[in-house]
Write an enzyme that holds these catalytic residues in place. Structure first.
Site, PDB file in Angstrom:
ATOM      1  N   ASP A   1     -20.238   2.018 -90.640  1.00  0.00           N
ATOM      2  CA  ASP A   1     -20.821   2.136 -89.296  1.00  0.00           C
ATOM      3  C   ASP A   1     -21.659   0.893 -88.951  1.00  0.00           C
ATOM      4  O   ASP A   1     -22.179   0.221 -89.840  1.00  0.00           O
ATOM      5  CB  ASP A   1     -21.686   3.407 -89.248  1.00  0.00           C
ATOM      6  CG  ASP A   1     -21.981   3.839 -87.823  1.00  0.00           C
ATOM      7  OD1 ASP A   1     -21.295   3.369 -86.894  1.00  0.00           O
ATOM      8  OD2 ASP A   1     -22.907   4.664 -87.639  1.00  0.00           O
TER       9      ASP A   1
ATOM     10  N   HIS B   1     -15.973  -5.286 -84.768  1.00  0.00           N
ATOM     11  CA  HIS B   1     -14.922  -4.603 -85.535  1.00  0.00           C
ATOM     12  C   HIS B   1     -14.123  -5.606 -86.371  1.00  0.00           C
ATOM     13  O   HIS B   1     -13.740  -5.325 -87.501  1.00  0.00           O
ATOM     14  CB  HIS B   1     -13.993  -3.818 -84.604  1.00  0.00           C
ATOM     15  CG  HIS B   1     -14.674  -2.657 -83.931  1.00  0.00           C
ATOM     16  ND1 HIS B   1     -15.428  -1.745 -84.626  1.00  0.00           N
ATOM     17  CD2 HIS B   1     -14.719  -2.265 -82.630  1.00  0.00           C
ATOM     18  CE1 HIS B   1     -15.907  -0.837 -83.776  1.00  0.00           C
ATOM     19  NE2 HIS B   1     -15.496  -1.143 -82.554  1.00  0.00           N
TER      20      HIS B   1
ATOM     21  N   LEU C   1      -6.656   0.484-107.957  1.00  0.00           N
ATOM     22  CA  LEU C   1      -7.622   1.115-107.041  1.00  0.00           C
ATOM     23  C   LEU C   1      -6.833   1.936-106.033  1.00  0.00           C
ATOM     24  O   LEU C   1      -5.849   1.448-105.477  1.00  0.00           O
ATOM     25  CB  LEU C   1      -8.432   0.040-106.292  1.00  0.00           C
ATOM     26  CG  LEU C   1      -9.365   0.554-105.196  1.00  0.00           C
ATOM     27  CD1 LEU C   1     -10.649   1.132-105.774  1.00  0.00           C
ATOM     28  CD2 LEU C   1      -9.732  -0.553-104.199  1.00  0.00           C
TER      29      LEU C   1
END
Ligand code: IPE
Ligand code: IPE
Ligand code: MG
Length: 252
Positions: A22, A39, A133
């Site tokens: 965020d 962004h 991962l």
């Protein structure tokens, strides 16, 4: 401290870290830039954090990239976020694949444009056997929506009420097969869940930092891991020291 020294300084590493990325908008605003550049900066940062997670030996990373509620933002921003996902797949997929990252998606693909949906499905298929991962991308994800979907499918499958338990419900969630997050990090300071992993996060440790997501670097991640290292996870039970105290005879 070198990366290796940092890892050995920790006594436990979370197996699964989930991040509410965020603060991209506020990061941009604080620099007088349009939100979309925030962004973009956030996406650049994500590349670095994925690599840092691999270095720290984290096995599962879940990132909250677009919530079911984010459709309520202006069309331009929603379209921009869709484009970013497409761009990331186009530009990063091969490198992530070579690095042994397995991509998973949690959320609903139905509402995405067919071309984007196909790209996501291709990325999942290409990387399905990787195991360095597991990167779960929460895109068009909402915790309530996930539970609603699970209930519908449980009913469709005719599961008897007596057969329903925690394991059965978990196996119907988008995250089926993924262990619950040990640590949930939220950047940019908000003290709320925002519909993220509301079932899976039942006993996760939380770490909230005021740092905006584009500035949340490897050192910040290390601080979160240090904080996690100090936590005692009791899962409703007593701490080991309290149990030991009870076993001893009372003094005088
Ligand atoms: C998080 O950054 C990214 C998404 C929700 C897609 P925000 O866009 O929410 O940034 P702020 O909260 O407005 O600063
Ligand atoms: C949560 O952030 C969603 C993502 C990071 C993708 P929001 O910015 O959408 O959450 P609220 O509106 O502050 O709760
Ligand atoms: Mg936000």
């Amino acid at each position: 401290m070198s990366p290796a020294e940092k890892i050995t300084a920790l006594t436990k590493i979370p197996n699964h870290v989930a991040v509410i990325m965020d603060g991209n908008g506020r990061w941009a605003k604080s620099r007088g830039l349009p939100r979309m550049l925030g962004h973009r900066a956030g996406t650049e940062n994500l590349r670095k954090i994925i690599r840092a997670c691999v270095e720290f030996g984290i096995h599962y990373l879940t990132i909250y990239a677009f919530s079911t509620e984010n459709w309520g933002r202006p069309t331009e921003e929603v379209q921009g976020l869709m484009l970013i996902l497409e761009d990331v797949i186009d530009k990063e997929l091969n490198e992530l694949h070579e690095e042994g990252v397995q991509l998973r998606h949690i959320g609903r693909l139905e509402n995405l444009k067919p071309a984007l949906r196909e790209k996501v499905l291709h990325a999942i298929e290409l990387t399905r056997n990787n195991n360095r991962l597991v990167l779960c991308v929460a895109f068009n994800y909402g915790g309530r929506d996930e539970i609603v979907c699970a209930i519908r499918r449980i009913i469709e499958d005719g599961i008897r009420p007596e057969a329903i338990n925690d394991e059965v419900v978990a196996s119907y969630l988008f995250t089926a097969g993924v262990p619950d997050p040990d640590l949930i990090i939220r950047t940019s300071g908000e003290m709320r869940v925002s519909n993220f992993l509301i079932w899976q996060g039942a006993y996760s440790e939380w770490y909230v930092t005021p740092t905006y997501w584009p500035d949340f670097d490897k050192d910040e991640l290390f601080k979160a891991l240090q904080s996690y290292d100090q936590r005692e996870r009791r899962f409703g039970r007593l701490s080991t020291s309290d149990c030991a105290g009870d076993a001893e005879p009372h003094a005088g």
